[in-house]
Design an enzyme around this catalytic site. Structure first.
Site, PDB file in Angstrom:
ATOM      1  N   CYS A  82       9.602   0.645  14.222  1.00  0.00           N
ATOM      2  CA  CYS A  82      11.041   0.735  13.969  1.00  0.00           C
ATOM      3  C   CYS A  82      11.786  -0.506  14.455  1.00  0.00           C
ATOM      4  O   CYS A  82      12.842  -0.854  13.910  1.00  0.00           O
ATOM      5  CB  CYS A  82      11.623   1.959  14.667  1.00  0.00           C
ATOM      6  SG  CYS A  82      10.777   3.506  14.298  1.00  0.00           S
ATOM      7  N   ASP A 113       9.705   7.855  19.551  1.00  0.00           N
ATOM      8  CA  ASP A 113       9.522   9.297  19.437  1.00  0.00           C
ATOM      9  C   ASP A 113       8.228   9.629  18.701  1.00  0.00           C
ATOM     10  O   ASP A 113       7.492  10.534  19.076  1.00  0.00           O
ATOM     11  CB  ASP A 113      10.692   9.914  18.669  1.00  0.00           C
ATOM     12  CG  ASP A 113      12.000   9.861  19.423  1.00  0.00           C
ATOM     13  OD1 ASP A 113      11.984   9.424  20.588  1.00  0.00           O
ATOM     14  OD2 ASP A 113      13.030  10.236  18.857  1.00  0.00           O
ATOM     15  N   CYS A 135      15.485   2.600  16.045  1.00  0.00           N
ATOM     16  CA  CYS A 135      14.860   3.906  16.225  1.00  0.00           C
ATOM     17  C   CYS A 135      15.912   4.915  16.667  1.00  0.00           C
ATOM     18  O   CYS A 135      17.042   4.561  16.992  1.00  0.00           O
ATOM     19  CB  CYS A 135      13.717   3.803  17.232  1.00  0.00           C
ATOM     20  SG  CYS A 135      12.553   5.187  17.175  1.00  0.00           S
ATOM     21  N   LYS A 183      17.101   6.871  19.124  1.00  0.00           N
ATOM     22  CA  LYS A 183      18.036   6.890  20.249  1.00  0.00           C
ATOM     23  C   LYS A 183      18.771   5.570  20.410  1.00  0.00           C
ATOM     24  O   LYS A 183      19.766   5.485  21.125  1.00  0.00           O
ATOM     25  CB  LYS A 183      17.313   7.248  21.554  1.00  0.00           C
ATOM     26  CG  LYS A 183      16.485   8.517  21.470  1.00  0.00           C
ATOM     27  CD  LYS A 183      17.261   9.681  20.908  1.00  0.00           C
ATOM     28  CE  LYS A 183      16.367  10.872  20.586  1.00  0.00           C
ATOM     29  NZ  LYS A 183      15.382  10.635  19.520  1.00  0.00           N
ATOM     30  N   CYS A 229      11.581   5.432  10.422  1.00  0.00           N
ATOM     31  CA  CYS A 229      10.913   6.477   9.641  1.00  0.00           C
ATOM     32  C   CYS A 229      11.660   6.764   8.341  1.00  0.00           C
ATOM     33  O   CYS A 229      12.889   6.846   8.314  1.00  0.00           O
ATOM     34  CB  CYS A 229      10.782   7.738  10.470  1.00  0.00           C
ATOM     35  SG  CYS A 229       9.746   7.505  11.936  1.00  0.00           S
ATOM     36  N   GLU A 289      11.768  16.821  21.447  1.00  0.00           N
ATOM     37  CA  GLU A 289      11.769  17.234  20.051  1.00  0.00           C
ATOM     38  C   GLU A 289      10.481  17.997  19.751  1.00  0.00           C
ATOM     39  O   GLU A 289       9.424  17.665  20.272  1.00  0.00           O
ATOM     40  CB  GLU A 289      11.870  16.023  19.130  1.00  0.00           C
ATOM     41  CG  GLU A 289      13.196  15.299  19.253  1.00  0.00           C
ATOM     42  CD  GLU A 289      13.257  14.055  18.382  1.00  0.00           C
ATOM     43  OE1 GLU A 289      12.218  13.674  17.800  1.00  0.00           O
ATOM     44  OE2 GLU A 289      14.342  13.467  18.288  1.00  0.00           O
ATOM     45  N   SER A 322      13.007  16.922  15.867  1.00  0.00           N
ATOM     46  CA  SER A 322      12.997  15.664  15.144  1.00  0.00           C
ATOM     47  C   SER A 322      13.718  15.848  13.823  1.00  0.00           C
ATOM     48  O   SER A 322      13.760  16.958  13.263  1.00  0.00           O
ATOM     49  CB  SER A 322      11.549  15.240  14.874  1.00  0.00           C
ATOM     50  OG  SER A 322      11.488  14.276  13.858  1.00  0.00           O
TER      51      SER A 322
END
Length: 568
Positions: free
Chosen positions: A58, A90, A131, A133, A203, A454, A480
């Site tokens: 990411c 994550d 990403c 956060k 993602c 998550e 997630s």
């Protein structure tokens, strides 16, 4: 002139305090070593907050994006200064103890950007996140500092390909469940693992990264189009350069983030998240961002907006398409124009362009004929929000469900109770979960986890075993953006502080009703009171270090799980 007599330069309101005057010669000496020339001390300083790291695809390209943002600021007459903050992955840590650091990283990112910008006296900021956060972390810092700033999304990954089908990280998680069910051999799982992540970018579905990038663009804090660009593309390079220039224009005009991050702008962000079928994490993060901006935003706002805004996007995880395919047809701008024309967005909200949202969208063309990624308003996927805020005796302060309608709108089943994500995952993979079960995962909230992990591993295992419509999963943890199925998270108060989730026992009947917006534990009050008297809080899982500090400071998920609400 002594430092005490120095009046800040209005064009350099913070950096002039650091570098102007005889007494600041030591500061200038230090800066010369990192590349400052004489003329740079008379230019506004723009901090470029980079979340570059090689710990995740990411963010692996963001060092180069930061250089383009710096070049844009320099070309506009400022001095760009790149600095770094952290990221975690994550996708890599999911399902492990390490995932407890995920939500914590949002606070570390926010604190670190605020710390560097405040210490160094930057006049403005470009923050680049890739990403999950990173994005709310950057925005929390931007809101706290309230200095001219633009957020840049690092961009989406391109899909992988397996047997002529698009695949991504969620495909791998779900393949694990299919393998556990003996549907695919190990060789097939390994092939999906090898093919799912082809390069740089976040993602590829409407998971949390793409959700939050879209929300921030709708909020007005990114340049138009920033949220829907491939990570490796000329569009993303130009986005970064233009962001550097835009911050300098904001500095010249006096436009600041809190002029943009109004209550109406947050309602716009919620509207776009719903229309896109976005991640439940948007609830947590938008509440936290609003808190930082001192905007009154509550769970009830997601309810009121959700009653009038439909789900229009057929995007993964519950839909068919990848973010890269949405990019190809124009991103989210035509969707926002549709929502604006229907009276569902506040068009007069200011944005980082210096223009209103309506002005930014005035010349946006509609989606091409024949596309079916974004539905028309009169033919929605769901007529109201998929983000359903539930209340009831199991969640008196609220819970967040992701109900697209494909799972059904009501579920009643018997509880199977687990004190951690790992316990639940083992039971799912070992075939101990059956039709009619409500999987209860507790002590995973902000304080209890700590860190509110998550639950992508267990939800993906449920889907992989073919139980997506047959079981429900509820937790005081979170999900997630890749999770789908009949899932309810953010249950508050959490179990670790004595919330009703702590009182559930195996075999208890639980009903989740998305239409009535209720989650009910069907145990009489006398029995619950008996259990309440017998309950004892668990010992803290951590007594030192960042997780211990986080557990002591963090607020309830219903308030955004923030760590700087020290007056409450």
């Amino acid at each position: 002139m002594s430092q005490s007599d120095h009046t800040p330069d209005p064009k350099r309101p913070w950096s002039s305090i650091v570098v102007d005057g005889v007494e600041r010669a030591p500061s200038r000496a230090m800066l010369r070593a990192v590349g400052f020339e004489d003329e740079d001390f008379q230019r506004p300083q723009i901090g470029i907050a980079s979340t570059w790291s090689m710990v995740t695809p990411c963010n692996m390209h963001i060092d180069q994006l930061a250089r383009h943002a710096q070049a844009g600021a320099d070309a506009a007459g400022a001095k760009g200064v790149i600095f770094n903050t952290i990221t975690i992955s994550d996708g890599i840590s999911m399902g492990t103890e390490g995932m407890k650091y995920s939500l914590v990283s949002r606070e570390v990112i926010a604190d670190s950007i605020e710390t560097v910008a405040g210490c160094e006296g930057f006049d403005g900021l470009v923050a680049i996140g890739g990403c999950d956060k990173n994005m709310p972390g950057c925005m929390i810092a931007i809101a706290r500092l309230n200095r001219p700033a633009v957020f840049v999304y690092g961009g989406t990954i391109l899909p992988g390909c397996h047997h002529d089908h698009n695949v991504d990280i969620v495909s791998v998680f779900e393949a694990v469940g299919r393998y556990a069910k003996h549907e695919i051999p190990l060789e097939e799982l390994t092939a999906i693992e090898r093919e799912a992540i082809p390069g740089a970018g976040a993602c590829g579905g409407m998971y949390t990264a793409n959700t939050m990038a879209s929300a921030i663009e709708a909020l007005g804090m990114s340049l138009p189009g920033s949220s829907a660009q491939a990570a490796i593309s000329q569009d993303k390079t130009m986005d970064c350069e233009q962001a550097g220039r835009a911050v300098v224009r904001m500095l010249d005009s006096g436009l600041r983030p809190r002029d943009i991050m109004t209550r109406e702008a947050f309602l716009n962000a919620i509207t776009v998240v719903i229309a896109l079928g976005g991640s439940t994490n948007a609830v947590l993060h938008l509440l936290a961002m609003a808190h930082a901006a001192e905007v009154d935003l509550r769970l009830e706002d997601f309810v009121s907006v959700g009653r009038r805004v439909p789900v229009l996007a057929d995007l993964r995880p519950s839909g068919r398409y990848m973010m890269a395919e949405l990019v190809e047809i124009g991103g989210i701008l035509p969707l926002m124009k549709t929502l604006l024309d229907a009276g569902l967005l506040y068009g007069d909200c200011m944005t980082v362009t210096g223009k209103s949202l309506a002005e930014n969208l005035a010349e946006v063309a509609p989606y091409p004929e024949g596309q079916d990624i974004i539905r028309p308003l009169d033919r929605p996927i769901k007529k109201d929000s998929h983000l359903v805020i539930l209340y009831g005796n199991l969640a008196p302060e609220g819970a967040v469900a992701k109900i697209t309608g494909k799972e059904g709108l009501r579920f009643t089943g018997r509880a199977r109770v687990f004190a951690s994500e790992e316990e639940a995952l083992r039971a799912i993979l070992d075939g101990e979960i059956h039709k009619g079960h409500v999987i209860v995962i507790r002590y995973e909230g902000p304080k209890g986890g700590p860190g509110m992990r998550e639950m992508l591993a267990p939800t993906s295992a449920v889907m992989g075993r073919g139980l997506g419509k047959d079981v429900a999963l509820i937790t005081d943890g979170r999900f997630s953006g890749g999770s789908h199925g009949f899932v309810v998270g953010h249950i508050t108060p959490e179990a670790a502080v004595g919330g009703p989730l702590a009182l559930v026992e195996d075999g208890d009947e639980i009903t989740i009703d998305a239409e009535r917006r209720e989650i009910t534990l069907r145990v009489d009050e006398a029995e619950l009171e008996r259990r309440r008297r017998a309950w004892r809080p668990p010992e803290p899982r951590y007594r030192r270090g960042v997780l211990a500090k986080y557990a002591r400071l963090v607020t309830s998920a219903s308030r955004g799980a923030v760590t700087d609400d020290l007056g409450s």
